[in-house]
Design a protein around this motif. Sequence first.
Motif, PDB file in Angstrom:
ATOM      1  N   ASN A  25       0.828  -1.214   0.000  1.00 45.43           N
ATOM      2  CA  ASN A  25       0.000   0.000   0.000  1.00 45.43           C
ATOM      3  C   ASN A  25       0.864   1.266   0.000  1.00 45.43           C
ATOM      4  OD1 ASN A  25      -2.688  -1.244   0.364  1.00 45.43           O
ATOM      5  ND2 ASN A  25      -1.808  -1.921   2.322  1.00 45.43           N
ATOM      6  N   TYR A  26       0.202   2.379  -0.445  1.00 48.45           N
ATOM      7  CA  TYR A  26       0.752   3.731  -0.338  1.00 48.45           C
ATOM      8  C   TYR A  26      -0.202   4.574   0.500  1.00 48.45           C
ATOM      9  CZ  TYR A  26       4.011   2.733  -4.188  1.00 48.45           C
ATOM     10  OH  TYR A  26       4.994   2.198  -4.971  1.00 48.45           O
ATOM     11  N   HIS A  27       0.392   5.423   1.283  1.00 50.34           N
ATOM     12  CA  HIS A  27      -0.400   6.368   2.080  1.00 50.34           C
ATOM     13  C   HIS A  27       0.232   7.763   1.970  1.00 50.34           C
ATOM     14  CE1 HIS A  27      -2.660   3.081   3.943  1.00 50.34           C
ATOM     15  NE2 HIS A  27      -1.498   2.466   4.107  1.00 50.34           N
ATOM     16  N   LEU A  28      -0.608   8.809   2.017  1.00 52.84           N
ATOM     17  CA  LEU A  28      -0.147  10.202   1.956  1.00 52.84           C
ATOM     18  C   LEU A  28      -0.384  10.864   3.304  1.00 52.84           C
ATOM     19  CD1 LEU A  28       1.059  12.303  -0.041  1.00 52.84           C
ATOM     20  CD2 LEU A  28      -1.288  13.110  -0.448  1.00 52.84           C
ATOM     21  N   SER A  29       0.611  11.601   3.739  1.00 48.92           N
ATOM     22  CA  SER A  29       0.465  12.295   5.025  1.00 48.92           C
ATOM     23  C   SER A  29      -0.726  13.259   4.961  1.00 48.92           C
ATOM     24  CB  SER A  29       1.747  13.065   5.356  1.00 48.92           C
ATOM     25  OG  SER A  29       2.035  14.005   4.331  1.00 48.92           O
TER      26      SER A  29
ATOM     27  N   SER B 140       4.139   0.883   2.315  1.00 52.23           N
ATOM     28  CA  SER B 140       4.196  -0.146   3.369  1.00 52.23           C
ATOM     29  C   SER B 140       3.950  -1.528   2.767  1.00 52.23           C
ATOM     30  CB  SER B 140       3.147   0.159   4.452  1.00 52.23           C
ATOM     31  OG  SER B 140       1.854   0.236   3.898  1.00 52.23           O
TER      32      SER B 140
ATOM     33  N   PRO C 116       1.347   5.375  -7.749  1.00 46.81           N
ATOM     34  CA  PRO C 116       0.698   6.434  -6.985  1.00 46.81           C
ATOM     35  C   PRO C 116       0.685   7.769  -7.767  1.00 46.81           C
ATOM     36  CG  PRO C 116       2.919   6.110  -6.176  1.00 46.81           C
ATOM     37  CD  PRO C 116       2.701   5.056  -7.226  1.00 46.81           C
TER      38      PRO C 116
ATOM     39  N   LEU D 114       4.990  10.595   1.325  1.00 49.01           N
ATOM     40  CA  LEU D 114       4.346   9.432   0.728  1.00 49.01           C
ATOM     41  C   LEU D 114       4.915   8.193   1.417  1.00 49.01           C
ATOM     42  CD1 LEU D 114       2.504   8.174  -1.428  1.00 49.01           C
ATOM     43  CD2 LEU D 114       4.487   8.150  -2.965  1.00 49.01           C
TER      44      LEU D 114
ATOM     45  N   ASN E 128       9.602   5.955   3.267  1.00 46.53           N
ATOM     46  CA  ASN E 128       9.017   7.292   3.067  1.00 46.53           C
ATOM     47  C   ASN E 128       9.678   8.012   1.895  1.00 46.53           C
ATOM     48  OD1 ASN E 128       7.468   6.866   5.350  1.00 46.53           O
ATOM     49  ND2 ASN E 128       8.859   8.014   6.704  1.00 46.53           N
TER      50      ASN E 128
ATOM     51  N   SER F 193       7.923  -0.063   6.318  1.00 51.70           N
ATOM     52  CA  SER F 193       7.505   1.024   5.407  1.00 51.70           C
ATOM     53  C   SER F 193       8.699   1.877   5.034  1.00 51.70           C
ATOM     54  CB  SER F 193       6.425   1.896   6.043  1.00 51.70           C
ATOM     55  OG  SER F 193       6.912   2.532   7.220  1.00 51.70           O
TER      56      SER F 193
ATOM     57  N   SER G 128      -4.600  14.754  -2.248  1.00 54.02           N
ATOM     58  CA  SER G 128      -4.988  13.392  -1.901  1.00 54.02           C
ATOM     59  C   SER G 128      -4.170  12.434  -2.766  1.00 54.02           C
ATOM     60  CB  SER G 128      -6.492  13.168  -2.148  1.00 54.02           C
ATOM     61  OG  SER G 128      -6.800  13.309  -3.524  1.00 54.02           O
ATOM     62  N   LEU G 129      -4.283  11.158  -2.461  1.00 49.87           N
ATOM     63  CA  LEU G 129      -3.501  10.146  -3.174  1.00 49.87           C
ATOM     64  C   LEU G 129      -4.451   9.250  -3.961  1.00 49.87           C
ATOM     65  CD1 LEU G 129      -0.624   8.979  -3.560  1.00 49.87           C
ATOM     66  CD2 LEU G 129      -1.160   7.392  -1.692  1.00 49.87           C
TER      67      LEU G 129
END
Length: 617
Positions: free
Chosen positions: A169-173, A215, A192, A212, A225, A223, A179-180
């Motif tokens: 997965n990818y996540h955005l702070s 994980s 992404p 970004l 960054n 993960s 948004s992501l």
Amino acid sequence: MIKYLTYKHCKGLTLLSVLLGMLCKTGSGQIHYSVQEELDKGSFVGNISENLGLQPWELVEHGVRIVSRGRTQLFALNLRSGSLVTAGRIDREELCAQSTLCLVKFNILVEDKLKIFEVEIEIKDINDNAPDFLTEELEIKIGELTVSGTRFPLKTAFDPDVGMNSLQNYHLSPNDYFSLAMKHVSDGAKYPELVLERALDREQKKVHQLVLIASDGGNPVRSGNLYIQVVVLDANDNPPVFTQSEYQVSVPENLPLGTTLLTVNATDPDEGFNAQVSYILDKMPGKVAQMFDLNSVTGDISILKSLDYEDATFYEIKIEAQDGPGLLSRAKILVTVLDVNDNAPEVAITSLTGSVPEEAPAGREIALINVHDQDSGQNGQVTVSVLGNMPFNLEKSIDQYYRLVTARSLDREQVSEYNITLRATDGGNPPLSTSTHITLHVEDINDNPPAFSQSSYSAYIPENNPRGASIFCVIAQDPDSIHNAHITYALTEDTIQGVPLSTYVSINSDTGVLYALRSFDYEQVRDLQLLVTASDSGNPPLSSNVTLSIFVLDQNDNVPEILYPALPTDGSTGVELAPRSAESGYLVTKVVAVDRDSGQNAWLSYRLLKASEPGLF
């Protein structure tokens, strides 16, 4: 500088319990084991002696050894325990990259029986790698006018692990602007993308810091960054803004040319060319544009021509601030010119009487004067005065008018002409003044009779004078002028011994010279008393009298006359008798004589001219 979190590969604990795979004997004698990667050297893989049907001590006796080529260095035989152990740390990702199944194959030879067995070991993946971006930082430049919904590709992460241990997965702070989103491609890979959710404003925030996070699905989760710096590119969406919409400045009118009145300032929240502000004067009517200069770079307002409060007390200057592409804003400058005392009062003679009759009553108007000062306030307050000790007053009339009047009656005979100096002085500091001059003639009136220098005169003339002889001159003075001072002389009519005076003397009416009309005889007239009148030519004429006494001086014009003894009328000689016995000193007779003259002319002396007997008398 943004640093990434560095993860060290965790050392796998030596698994004391080794999962032995079921030994599968094939026609070729294949043995299968499975073992996790990253075990320490000497970790148990499988009981090879048991799988070969031998006791551990028989391994040496039968000459059991690993003989096949390949990565035999990864594993070794423990002849004491009869076990297959790791010969070193095994990195599955180094051996098999991202292959789902990672197998290591080699052969074991039982030398005395000439039997060979194939050993296959499956290397199990552990989550020993975190997702990793090829770069630590990523800079994305986005124009502030970019519309919402625009997508920007991001860098992908790489995880050499496989299965759930690989990137999941990818996540955005968390943030307010982005948004992501994930872009799916045909091979199932996910990429992404950064999505702009709301309009950016560089003037509010120039740079956005995002993270970004990639994980995996391991346990624990690992993960990596990627630090994203979003730089908002400026758009010319802001005009320059003046610090004040209206500037006010008060300056004295005598400022030197080139003096800076004030400096205006406008700022543009944009940047670069969009924020390059230049200043220009707006179009202004008349000569205002010629009076002031605006420095297009610094915003300095200076004067090009001298200010004059009397010409203009106030200026309104309109200015513009313009950025590079042309957005502009406006402001105005209100310049108040302060008066300085740079103008002397002006004096104007509105009406003037060049002359005034003497003895005119006090308050007689001579001139009407107007004073004016172009300055203002105290600098324009003017006072007027008459210089010197002069018999004149200034009386305030309406507005700035003054009446110059006499303070008392004038006397032409004392002062016939006045040079009047008027001084007008303002209330400045220092004060300025102006002087003007008025010449006033005092007109004569016949207010003075002729005056003799003496109250009476005496003149002397010898008798026997010739007829027409000048006897005396009387002079009278008249302080008046012109005809009022023109004097004529006359004698008051009188008689002398019954004879009119005019037969004795005359007077020249213009010169006052007296002349004898006859020859005087002292023995007849010894003195004359005359009354001389001096009259001016005024209207009415004035006159004065003086007494003139003329004394006739005796001359020796008469011989002595012997009164006794008198001469006989018959021609005989007079006889005086004296006795014969007369002694010396005897008075014989007296001679009595007189002289009609006087003084020394009448003094007589006697002497004998002849005697018949000399020495007898």
